[in-house]
Design a protein around this motif. Structure first.
Motif, PDB file in Angstrom:
ATOM      1  N   TYR A 153       0.862  -1.184   0.000  1.00  0.00           N
ATOM      2  CA  TYR A 153       0.000   0.000   0.000  1.00  0.00           C
ATOM      3  C   TYR A 153       0.896   1.230   0.000  1.00  0.00           C
ATOM      4  O   TYR A 153       1.563   1.519   0.982  1.00  0.00           O
ATOM      5  CB  TYR A 153      -0.920  -0.032   1.227  1.00  0.00           C
ATOM      6  N   GLU A 154       0.897   1.938  -1.135  1.00  0.00           N
ATOM      7  CA  GLU A 154       1.700   3.152  -1.267  1.00  0.00           C
ATOM      8  C   GLU A 154       0.787   4.273  -1.705  1.00  0.00           C
ATOM      9  O   GLU A 154       0.615   4.504  -2.913  1.00  0.00           O
ATOM     10  CB  GLU A 154       2.805   2.948  -2.321  1.00  0.00           C
ATOM     11  N   PRO A 155       0.195   5.008  -0.770  1.00  0.00           N
ATOM     12  CA  PRO A 155      -0.762   6.037  -1.179  1.00  0.00           C
ATOM     13  C   PRO A 155      -0.139   7.127  -2.042  1.00  0.00           C
ATOM     14  O   PRO A 155      -0.852   7.787  -2.795  1.00  0.00           O
ATOM     15  CB  PRO A 155      -1.264   6.620   0.149  1.00  0.00           C
ATOM     16  N   GLU A 156       1.195   7.283  -1.943  1.00  0.00           N
ATOM     17  CA  GLU A 156       1.834   8.289  -2.799  1.00  0.00           C
ATOM     18  C   GLU A 156       1.824   7.880  -4.259  1.00  0.00           C
ATOM     19  O   GLU A 156       2.008   8.708  -5.150  1.00  0.00           O
ATOM     20  CB  GLU A 156       3.290   8.483  -2.362  1.00  0.00           C
TER      21      GLU A 156
END
Lengths: 291, 421
Positions: free
Chosen positions: A236-239
């Motif tokens: 999970y990499e919201p960026e």
């Protein structure tokens, strides 16, 4: 109207009367569990008998169930006054013995009642003859050929609405179908077009390469929590991307999980893999319902 | 020790094979006469074992550090120094880079990818030590595209099997807020805009925590939320002087880039604060709007836990309950509106706090952009007959073929006419 689920070849307890009705709370749990059995049973039979129109019928039956609005889960109302009908007071294991399959099943957990909808099927087939792409592009109205951009003819048909990439080696990729049967029918139509253009096209090694499905669990999911507890499977990499990428090991499926509760499943070669993957992830997601 | 040879000079049978430097010679051990000599030069076939081996196939590559790897390691060290990271970080990042370089896929990659890889190693090191470094910062330093960076980053995490924890929001707030140039008066920052760092930090942290609780952070880029929170915190600490300042002007004053989604996050945060304000009786009578609520952010934050609980009902519980009733589509937003409407009918407006709204991520509260139709039931078997007419609709008639060819030829002719220079 009787659902097409009751085809004679389906090994269900034919006492079932799958009418779509609201259930009282006692029957609801059992019926929900029974529908999970049917999904699993149907998937087992489907994998054995690929020529039977079971998968589409299963889709039909359950799609009808899930699309009957937000007012009900996919319930199945057991027929009244039937010897096979379990009484509400009995524990779950007893009445299910009559339809328990031979192979040992996973422990009975809460069924989701949601069926992922197939969105795209990618398949390949070998036409087994060398093709003249220029000739195909000239003689076919629905073909697009730009050798500088891509070394294949892009052909489209209206029914089933699909796109095919046809290579000069005779190999073909068919994309855009919504079910395995539609993909096969579309591939056959493309092969027929190529045949009509004068090539000795055959239809060898038709294989489904990838299936993509999507569904909605209808509750928000805390992605930060999920990546903490399942960090060996999740990314999970919201960026970079708003969704969580979950790589399930068994079955080998990749799921994209979003905060809105929408789930995309991809990487499957069989429909049963998709259903199994979703049934695996649903209890995990329910654990992260609240922030 | 040759068999059957005799020295031509002295006739001795004691011939010894000896080498004069690298040249083989057969020498008589009695008189020292050279009987036969080896050839100093070797033929192509003889040289089979002595032929030059390419660098990549030799073991030299494993023993030495190649030039591109040296360059990459230098880059990693430079990045660590520019970012002023603690010294231990540099060693870890260098170790990751060396590990990555062992992988065949990386060693043969383009230079651009190796550049970006240096940044990835530094980022992974920082993440693992809870040092709040964003990908945006690294990409700016490397002059790299975020797409290229993201591809390499995901690939290297997968290949090395690394466990990279999430970006720590609290630390990011602290470092990001500290970079705002608002803590001292200067020609560009008038005195009324100067703020105390600690006060601003603590209030920003509370606002970010509030955003996290109300689904405004999940799935979104973390930085714009913090920008919006910092702005609100700053405004609320001296609202009378600062309400006139816009978000864009604020960022310009503070010498910080304004991320594009920040204004949208600001609106969402204000909407949450307004809902909370409706639960406080002394604020309810004031009929606040998005500007006036800023003056009361201090109060709202003080009681934020209680207010969030009262102002929002659990969206998930509502979902299960709502499905029983024939409400139609929508994620319960219809229920929310209906409740508010009914409550205002029962009692005079303003006498009762508004009914709780659903606590859901904004993407679930907005109406769907397009209604996805349920696909019609398909009874296709895949083995149906395909009629000739259906296939022929896709084929050109001979006349059409001729027309098409003419058109193509005309186009070619038009294109091949040389431009008058």
């Amino acid at each position: 109207p009787r659902s097409p689920l009751l085809s004679p070849s389906v090994p269900y307890d034919t006492a079932f009367n799958p009418q779509l009705e609201e259930l009282s709370q006692e029957n609801k749990d059992q019926a929900v569990i029974r529908s999970k059995h049917e999904i699993e049973e149907n998937c087992k039979t489907q994998s054995q008998q690929t020529t039977l129109p079971l998968p589409s019928q299963l889709d039909t039956g359950l799609a009808l169930n899930s699309s009957s609005g937000s007012s009900s889960h996919s319930h199945l109302h057991p027929a009244d006054g039937n010897s096979a009908q379990p009484s509400p007071e009995k524990p779950h294991s007893l009445p299910l013995a009559s339809i328990t399959p031979m192979t040992p099943m996973a422990p009975i957990s809460e069924c989701s009642g949601i069926v992922p909808q197939l969105q795209n099927i990618v398949s390949t087939v070998n036409l087994a003859c060398k093709l003249d792409l220029k000739k195909i592009a000239l003689h076919a109205k629905n073909a697009e050929y730009n050798p500088k951009r891509f070394a294949a003819v892009i052909m489209r048909i209206r029914e089933p609405r699909t796109t095919a990439l046809i290579f000069s080696s005779g190999k073909m990729v068919c994309t855009g179908a919504k079910s395995e049967e539609q993909s096969r029918l579309a591939a056959r139509k493309y092969a027929r077009v190529v045949q009509k253009l004068g090539f000795p096209a055959r239809f060898l090694d038709f294989t489904i390469q990838n299936m993509v499905a999507s569904c909605d669990v209808r509750f928000p999911i805390s992605l930060e929590g999920l990546v903490l507890t399942h960090q060996q499977f999740s990314s999970y990499e919201p960026e970079l991307f708003p969704g969580l990428i979950y790589r399930m090991v068994k079955p080998r499926i990749v799921l994209l999980i979003f905060v809105s509760g929408k789930v995309v499943l991809t990487g499957a070669k069989k429909r049963s893999d998709i259903y199994e993957a979703f049934e695996n992830i649903y209890p995990i997601l329910k654990g992260f319902k609240k922030a | 020790m040759s068999g059957g040879g005799r020295c031509p000079d002295c006739g001795s049978a004691e011939l010894v094979e000896d080498s004069h430097y690298s040249q083989n010679q057969l020498v008589c051990s009695d008189c020292g006469c050279v009987v036969t000599e080896g050839v100093l030069t070797t033929t192509f076939s003889d040289e089979g074992n002595l032929r030059e081996v390419t660098y990549s196939r030799s073991t030299g590559e494993n023993e030495q550090v190649s030039r591109s790897q040296q360059r990459g390691l230098r880059r990693v060290r430079d990045l660590c120094r520019v970012l002023q990271l603690p010294p231990t970080f540099e060693d870890t990042a260098v170790a990751y880079y060396q590990q990555a370089h062992q992988l065949a896929g990386i060693r043969t990659a383009r230079l651009q990818k190796k550049e970006v890889l240096a940044g990835c190693c530094v980022l992974i090191t920082c993440r693992q030590r809870n040092w709040p470094l964003t990908m945006g910062t690294i990409c700016t330093l490397l002059y790299a595209d975020l797409d290229v960076f993201s591809g390499t980053y995901m690939q290297i995490v997968k290949l090395l099997g690394l466990d990279v924890p999430s970006l720590c929001l609290v630390d990011l707030v602290k470092t990001y807020c500290s970079s705002f140039k608002l803590f001292e008066a200067s020609p560009s920052v008038p005195a009324k805009y100067v703020e105390d760092k600690e006060k601003m930090l603590s209030r920003t942290l509370q606002l970010v925590e509030l955003a996290d609780e109300t689904w405004l952070v999940t799935g979104r880029h973390p930085l714009p939320v913090i920008t919006a929170a910092t702005f609100l915190a700053w405004q609320s600490l001296r609202p009378s002087d600062r309400l006139t300042c816009s978000l864009a002007r604020f960022c310009k004053l503070a010498n910080v880039d304004l991320p594009y989604p920040a204004s949208s996050r600001l609106q969402e945060l204000l909407a949450v604060l307004l809902r909370m304000a409706e639960q406080l009786p002394w604020l309810q009578v004031l009929k606040l709007d998005k500007r006036s609520v800023v003056k009361h952010i201090g109060d709202l934050l003080q009681h934020r836990h209680m207010l969030v609980r009262k102002a929002f009902r659990d969206g998930t519980a509502e979902m299960d309950a709502g499905e029983k009733e024939p409400q139609g589509q929508g994620q319960g937003q219809g229920l929310g509106d209906g409740d508010v409407g009914s409550s205002s009918l029962e009692l005079p407006a303003g006498k009762r706090p508004a009914s709780p709204a659903l606590l859901l991520p904004p993407c679930m509260l907005k109406p769907p952009k397009r209604v996805c139709p349920i696909p019609p039931v398909s009874t296709v078997t895949g083995d149906e007959d395909i009629s000739d007419s259906e296939i022929e609709q896709y084929l050109r008639t001979p006349q059409e073929i001729r027309d098409f060819q003419k058109a193509q030829a005309a186009r070619q002719a038009a294109q091949s006419v040389p431009n008058p220079t």
